[in-house]
Design a protein around this motif. Sequence first.
Motif, PDB file in Angstrom:
ATOM      1  N   PRO A 161     -11.749  -3.620  49.981  1.00 44.66           N
ATOM      2  CA  PRO A 161     -10.358  -3.318  50.296  1.00 44.66           C
ATOM      3  C   PRO A 161      -9.727  -2.362  49.284  1.00 44.66           C
ATOM      4  CG  PRO A 161     -10.493  -5.437  49.226  1.00 44.66           C
ATOM      5  CD  PRO A 161     -11.909  -4.980  49.465  1.00 44.66           C
ATOM      6  N   ARG A 162      -8.677  -1.686  49.749  1.00 45.07           N
ATOM      7  CA  ARG A 162      -7.903  -0.802  48.878  1.00 45.07           C
ATOM      8  C   ARG A 162      -6.866  -1.647  48.140  1.00 45.07           C
ATOM      9  NH1 ARG A 162      -3.450   2.572  50.421  1.00 45.07           N
ATOM     10  NH2 ARG A 162      -4.040   2.121  52.563  1.00 45.07           N
ATOM     11  N   LEU A 163      -6.788  -1.470  46.836  1.00 47.32           N
ATOM     12  CA  LEU A 163      -5.831  -2.194  46.005  1.00 47.32           C
ATOM     13  C   LEU A 163      -4.489  -1.476  46.055  1.00 47.32           C
ATOM     14  CD1 LEU A 163      -5.258  -4.489  43.988  1.00 47.32           C
ATOM     15  CD2 LEU A 163      -6.084  -2.963  42.182  1.00 47.32           C
ATOM     16  N   LEU A 164      -3.451  -2.196  46.485  1.00 45.35           N
ATOM     17  CA  LEU A 164      -2.111  -1.617  46.582  1.00 45.35           C
ATOM     18  C   LEU A 164      -1.282  -1.874  45.334  1.00 45.35           C
ATOM     19  CD1 LEU A 164      -1.324  -2.718  50.252  1.00 45.35           C
ATOM     20  CD2 LEU A 164      -2.160  -0.477  49.453  1.00 45.35           C
ATOM     21  N   SER A 165      -1.332  -3.115  44.833  1.00 47.31           N
ATOM     22  CA  SER A 165      -0.561  -3.465  43.638  1.00 47.31           C
ATOM     23  C   SER A 165      -1.048  -4.800  43.088  1.00 47.31           C
ATOM     24  CB  SER A 165       0.940  -3.551  43.956  1.00 47.31           C
ATOM     25  OG  SER A 165       1.205  -4.611  44.856  1.00 47.31           O
ATOM     26  N   VAL A 166      -0.599  -5.086  41.868  1.00 45.68           N
ATOM     27  CA  VAL A 166      -0.949  -6.339  41.208  1.00 45.68           C
ATOM     28  C   VAL A 166       0.350  -6.975  40.730  1.00 45.68           C
ATOM     29  CG1 VAL A 166      -2.241  -7.406  39.311  1.00 45.68           C
ATOM     30  CG2 VAL A 166      -3.144  -5.359  40.437  1.00 45.68           C
ATOM     31  N   GLU A 167       0.528  -8.248  41.078  1.00 48.26           N
ATOM     32  CA  GLU A 167       1.692  -9.014  40.616  1.00 48.26           C
ATOM     33  C   GLU A 167       1.179 -10.346  40.081  1.00 48.26           C
ATOM     34  OE1 GLU A 167       4.689  -9.472  43.626  1.00 48.26           O
ATOM     35  OE2 GLU A 167       4.578  -7.350  44.172  1.00 48.26           O
ATOM     36  N   GLY A 168       1.055 -10.453  38.777  1.00 48.62           N
ATOM     37  CA  GLY A 168       0.519 -11.672  38.185  1.00 48.62           C
ATOM     38  C   GLY A 168      -0.907 -11.915  38.656  1.00 48.62           C
ATOM     39  N   ARG A 169      -1.133 -13.048  39.326  1.00 45.11           N
ATOM     40  CA  ARG A 169      -2.464 -13.379  39.856  1.00 45.11           C
ATOM     41  C   ARG A 169      -2.680 -12.869  41.277  1.00 45.11           C
ATOM     42  NH1 ARG A 169      -1.444 -17.528  36.461  1.00 45.11           N
ATOM     43  NH2 ARG A 169      -3.178 -18.126  35.113  1.00 45.11           N
ATOM     44  N   ASP A 170      -1.696 -12.178  41.834  1.00 41.16           N
ATOM     45  CA  ASP A 170      -1.781 -11.691  43.212  1.00 41.16           C
ATOM     46  C   ASP A 170      -2.208 -10.232  43.259  1.00 41.16           C
ATOM     47  OD1 ASP A 170      -0.940 -14.158  44.078  1.00 41.16           O
ATOM     48  OD2 ASP A 170       1.048 -13.483  44.722  1.00 41.16           O
ATOM     49  N   LEU A 171      -3.325  -9.998  43.936  1.00 44.97           N
ATOM     50  CA  LEU A 171      -3.806  -8.638  44.179  1.00 44.97           C
ATOM     51  C   LEU A 171      -3.437  -8.291  45.621  1.00 44.97           C
ATOM     52  CD1 LEU A 171      -7.355  -9.117  42.649  1.00 44.97           C
ATOM     53  CD2 LEU A 171      -5.415  -7.990  41.570  1.00 44.97           C
ATOM     54  N   HIS A 172      -2.508  -7.364  45.789  1.00 45.87           N
ATOM     55  CA  HIS A 172      -2.095  -6.947  47.126  1.00 45.87           C
ATOM     56  C   HIS A 172      -3.074  -5.873  47.593  1.00 45.87           C
ATOM     57  CE1 HIS A 172       1.894  -8.972  47.116  1.00 45.87           C
ATOM     58  NE2 HIS A 172       1.637  -8.965  45.812  1.00 45.87           N
ATOM     59  N   VAL A 173      -3.680  -6.105  48.761  1.00 42.45           N
ATOM     60  CA  VAL A 173      -4.717  -5.203  49.264  1.00 42.45           C
ATOM     61  C   VAL A 173      -4.476  -4.882  50.734  1.00 42.45           C
ATOM     62  CG1 VAL A 173      -6.463  -6.059  47.635  1.00 42.45           C
ATOM     63  CG2 VAL A 173      -6.282  -7.102  49.905  1.00 42.45           C
ATOM     64  N   THR A 174      -5.135  -3.865  51.204  1.00 47.72           N
ATOM     65  CA  THR A 174      -5.186  -3.564  52.632  1.00 47.72           C
ATOM     66  C   THR A 174      -6.648  -3.329  53.000  1.00 47.72           C
ATOM     67  OG1 THR A 174      -4.219  -2.255  54.425  1.00 47.72           O
ATOM     68  CG2 THR A 174      -4.831  -1.055  52.420  1.00 47.72           C
ATOM     69  N   ASP A 175      -6.925  -3.541  54.275  1.00 55.26           N
ATOM     70  CA  ASP A 175      -8.287  -3.366  54.799  1.00 55.26           C
ATOM     71  C   ASP A 175      -9.281  -4.360  54.207  1.00 55.26           C
ATOM     72  OD1 ASP A 175      -7.249  -1.329  56.358  1.00 55.26           O
ATOM     73  OD2 ASP A 175      -7.920   0.258  55.030  1.00 55.26           O
ATOM     74  N   LEU A 176      -8.840  -5.581  53.993  1.00 54.14           N
ATOM     75  CA  LEU A 176      -9.745  -6.685  53.669  1.00 54.14           C
ATOM     76  C   LEU A 176     -10.007  -7.405  54.981  1.00 54.14           C
ATOM     77  CD1 LEU A 176     -11.275  -8.551  51.696  1.00 54.14           C
ATOM     78  CD2 LEU A 176      -9.135  -9.824  51.410  1.00 54.14           C
ATOM     79  N   ASP A 177     -11.243  -7.491  55.384  1.00 59.56           N
ATOM     80  CA  ASP A 177     -11.566  -8.055  56.696  1.00 59.56           C
ATOM     81  C   ASP A 177     -11.833  -9.553  56.678  1.00 59.56           C
ATOM     82  OD1 ASP A 177     -13.827  -7.313  55.251  1.00 59.56           O
ATOM     83  OD2 ASP A 177     -14.939  -6.599  56.969  1.00 59.56           O
ATOM     84  N   ALA A 178     -11.434 -10.229  55.619  1.00 59.62           N
ATOM     85  CA  ALA A 178     -11.527 -11.688  55.543  1.00 59.62           C
ATOM     86  C   ALA A 178     -10.216 -12.295  56.043  1.00 59.62           C
ATOM     87  CB  ALA A 178     -11.782 -12.122  54.108  1.00 59.62           C
ATOM     88  N   ASP A 179     -10.303 -13.449  56.700  1.00 58.13           N
ATOM     89  CA  ASP A 179      -9.131 -14.120  57.253  1.00 58.13           C
ATOM     90  C   ASP A 179      -8.317 -14.853  56.188  1.00 58.13           C
ATOM     91  OD1 ASP A 179      -9.781 -13.286  59.797  1.00 58.13           O
ATOM     92  OD2 ASP A 179     -10.232 -15.272  60.585  1.00 58.13           O
ATOM     93  N   ASP A 180      -7.075 -15.147  56.533  1.00 57.00           N
ATOM     94  CA  ASP A 180      -6.189 -15.971  55.715  1.00 57.00           C
ATOM     95  C   ASP A 180      -6.899 -17.279  55.360  1.00 57.00           C
ATOM     96  OD1 ASP A 180      -3.687 -16.888  54.575  1.00 57.00           O
ATOM     97  OD2 ASP A 180      -3.390 -18.064  56.402  1.00 57.00           O
ATOM     98  N   GLY A 181      -6.851 -17.657  54.094  1.00 56.37           N
ATOM     99  CA  GLY A 181      -7.474 -18.895  53.639  1.00 56.37           C
ATOM    100  C   GLY A 181      -8.919 -18.773  53.203  1.00 56.37           C
ATOM    101  N   THR A 182      -9.507 -17.600  53.336  1.00 54.78           N
ATOM    102  CA  THR A 182     -10.911 -17.396  52.975  1.00 54.78           C
ATOM    103  C   THR A 182     -11.120 -17.544  51.468  1.00 54.78           C
ATOM    104  OG1 THR A 182     -11.309 -15.910  54.838  1.00 54.78           O
ATOM    105  CG2 THR A 182     -12.808 -15.701  52.967  1.00 54.78           C
ATOM    106  N   PRO A 183     -12.135 -18.319  51.063  1.00 54.04           N
ATOM    107  CA  PRO A 183     -12.456 -18.427  49.637  1.00 54.04           C
ATOM    108  C   PRO A 183     -13.139 -17.153  49.124  1.00 54.04           C
ATOM    109  CG  PRO A 183     -13.474 -20.206  50.914  1.00 54.04           C
ATOM    110  CD  PRO A 183     -12.925 -19.223  51.879  1.00 54.04           C
ATOM    111  N   ILE A 184     -12.697 -16.685  47.977  1.00 57.96           N
ATOM    112  CA  ILE A 184     -13.288 -15.518  47.318  1.00 57.96           C
ATOM    113  C   ILE A 184     -14.177 -16.044  46.195  1.00 57.96           C
ATOM    114  CG2 ILE A 184     -12.825 -13.411  46.003  1.00 57.96           C
ATOM    115  CD1 ILE A 184     -11.748 -13.315  48.892  1.00 57.96           C
ATOM    116  N   ILE A 185     -15.425 -15.578  46.167  1.00 62.49           N
ATOM    117  CA  ILE A 185     -16.337 -16.053  45.126  1.00 62.49           C
ATOM    118  C   ILE A 185     -16.574 -15.019  44.027  1.00 62.49           C
ATOM    119  CG2 ILE A 185     -17.409 -17.811  46.554  1.00 62.49           C
ATOM    120  CD1 ILE A 185     -19.754 -15.956  47.026  1.00 62.49           C
TER     121      ILE A 185
END
Length: 162
Positions: free
Chosen positions: A103-127
């Motif tokens: 995915p393309r990184l749009l911005s970072v806010e604390g622990r939140d990485l705002h992205v676009t074009d991530l094809d994983a669904d809401d709630g998906t665990p990131i390893i």
Amino acid sequence: MRVSEHIEVPIIATVVGGHTGRLDDFKGGVESIIRLAPEYPVETLQGIEEFSHLQVTWFFSEGSPDDVALHARSPRDNPDWPATGTFVHHNHRRPARIATSFPRLLSVEGRDLHVTDLDADDGTPIIDLVAVFQEMLPRGPVTQPSWPSEMLENYWRDAKER
């Protein structure tokens, strides 16, 4: 390592928002958040905002071990495409049930990485996640048969067109 052996990996983050419903196509233009788990200090992300893209490894948590298909089959069950083996397919039917996205990184806010074009669904665990280094991408021309381009013609089309 034998096939019967396993490794254990931590869940370092979770997808918040974005896609729902395990749909195959129209994955483009959707924004979501990769939320780093609280046990990881914010400084683990220091400098990541200088990169345009991330390499994200995630777990097909909606799948099940019963879904794993250890045989050749036509992608998306379309008989027009050749039967190919388990390790050719990019879906939840592989033994480890993991995927990698860029995915393309749009911005970072604390622990939140705002992205676009991530094809994983809401709630998906990131390893795992890491900044994309151009030098670590495939070297030389990437080749493939014609059927993946046919199958994925609408994969990155804007989700609003669905």
